[in-house]
Design an enzyme around this catalytic site. Sequence first.
Site, PDB file in Angstrom:
ATOM      1  N   ASP A   1       0.858  -1.193   0.000  1.00  0.00           N
ATOM      2  CA  ASP A   1       0.000   0.000   0.000  1.00  0.00           C
ATOM      3  C   ASP A   1       0.894   1.243   0.000  1.00  0.00           C
ATOM      4  OD1 ASP A   1      -1.828   2.152   0.904  1.00  0.00           O
ATOM      5  OD2 ASP A   1      -3.229   0.518   1.271  1.00  0.00           O
TER       6      ASP A   1
ATOM      7  N   HIS B   1     -10.390  -5.892  -1.716  1.00  0.00           N
ATOM      8  CA  HIS B   1      -9.004  -5.995  -1.257  1.00  0.00           C
ATOM      9  C   HIS B   1      -8.958  -6.217   0.242  1.00  0.00           C
ATOM     10  CE1 HIS B   1     -10.184  -1.727  -1.379  1.00  0.00           C
ATOM     11  NE2 HIS B   1      -9.448  -1.565  -0.289  1.00  0.00           N
TER      12      HIS B   1
ATOM     13  N   GLN C   1     -14.732   2.413   1.975  1.00  0.00           N
ATOM     14  CA  GLN C   1     -14.082   1.706   0.855  1.00  0.00           C
ATOM     15  C   GLN C   1     -13.886   2.729  -0.246  1.00  0.00           C
ATOM     16  OE1 GLN C   1     -16.175  -1.655  -0.918  1.00  0.00           O
ATOM     17  NE2 GLN C   1     -14.444  -2.153  -2.249  1.00  0.00           N
TER      18      GLN C   1
HETATM   19  P1  AMP Z   1      -9.903   1.252   0.996  1.00  0.00           P
HETATM   20  O1  AMP Z   1     -10.650   1.200  -0.319  1.00  0.00           O
HETATM   21  O2  AMP Z   1     -10.296   2.425   1.846  1.00  0.00           O
HETATM   22  O3  AMP Z   1     -10.009  -0.045   1.766  1.00  0.00           O
HETATM   23  O4  AMP Z   1      -8.390   1.459   0.723  1.00  0.00           O
HETATM   24  C1  AMP Z   1      -7.797   1.546  -0.533  1.00  0.00           C
HETATM   25  C2  AMP Z   1      -6.313   1.454  -0.316  1.00  0.00           C
HETATM   26  O5  AMP Z   1      -5.677   1.395  -1.577  1.00  0.00           O
HETATM   27  C3  AMP Z   1      -5.716   2.644   0.433  1.00  0.00           C
HETATM   28  O6  AMP Z   1      -5.044   2.197   1.600  1.00  0.00           O
HETATM   29  C4  AMP Z   1      -4.745   3.249  -0.585  1.00  0.00           C
HETATM   30  O7  AMP Z   1      -3.582   3.743   0.016  1.00  0.00           O
HETATM   31  C5  AMP Z   1      -4.453   2.070  -1.482  1.00  0.00           C
HETATM   32  N1  AMP Z   1      -4.048   2.437  -2.830  1.00  0.00           N
HETATM   33  C6  AMP Z   1      -4.714   3.206  -3.704  1.00  0.00           C
HETATM   34  N2  AMP Z   1      -4.033   3.296  -4.870  1.00  0.00           N
HETATM   35  C7  AMP Z   1      -2.911   2.550  -4.712  1.00  0.00           C
HETATM   36  C8  AMP Z   1      -1.807   2.249  -5.556  1.00  0.00           C
HETATM   37  N3  AMP Z   1      -1.705   2.733  -6.801  1.00  0.00           N
HETATM   38  N4  AMP Z   1      -0.824   1.443  -5.086  1.00  0.00           N
HETATM   39  C9  AMP Z   1      -0.910   0.957  -3.830  1.00  0.00           C
HETATM   40  N5  AMP Z   1      -1.933   1.213  -2.984  1.00  0.00           N
HETATM   41  C10 AMP Z   1      -2.922   1.998  -3.416  1.00  0.00           C
END
Ligand code: AMP
Length: 141
Positions: free
Chosen positions: A30, A99, A93
Amino acid sequence: MDDCIFCKIVKGEIPSIKIYEDKHVFAFMDINPVSEGHALVIPKIHVENLWKIPEATLSAVHSASKTIVHAMTMAMGPVSVAAVQLNGRGVNQVVMHYHLHLIPRASDGEALKLTAWEMIPGDMDAINRTGAAIAAAIEND
Ligand code: AMP
Ligand code: ZN
């Protein structure tokens, strides 16, 4: 899905720090880590959430997560790990591709705010009522 950032990561169209891949699963670091080692485990197919993910895919994601938490311990020393998974915009989310967050805490690491909720006894009547409603919905499904 064309405009999904995680589908693009799986296809290699945008870069990621990959830590694991198999036929069904992809895992990467992440880029907004809650703690050192914060990783994401995702299915290769585009599926939005826990309601929609096929059982075999869910199983593959969680099986891979077991391999990864083991590797975190090997790579980082003793860790505790929070496995967190959000479903729906109401619980924040942000990326609508299923994920599982694996968020380690090293033995000498800072406490994770997200796991430090206060234990406040609930209303037992309400808990009973809601529990019965969920159990009945399972029974009648
Ligand atoms: P959530 O949808 O709130 O459970 O979290 C989405 C997660 O995806 C967050 O912790 C972001 O930091 C992570 N994220 C979003 N884009 C990327 C990326 N390009 N590479 C790695 N992590 C990502
Ligand atoms: Zn996707």
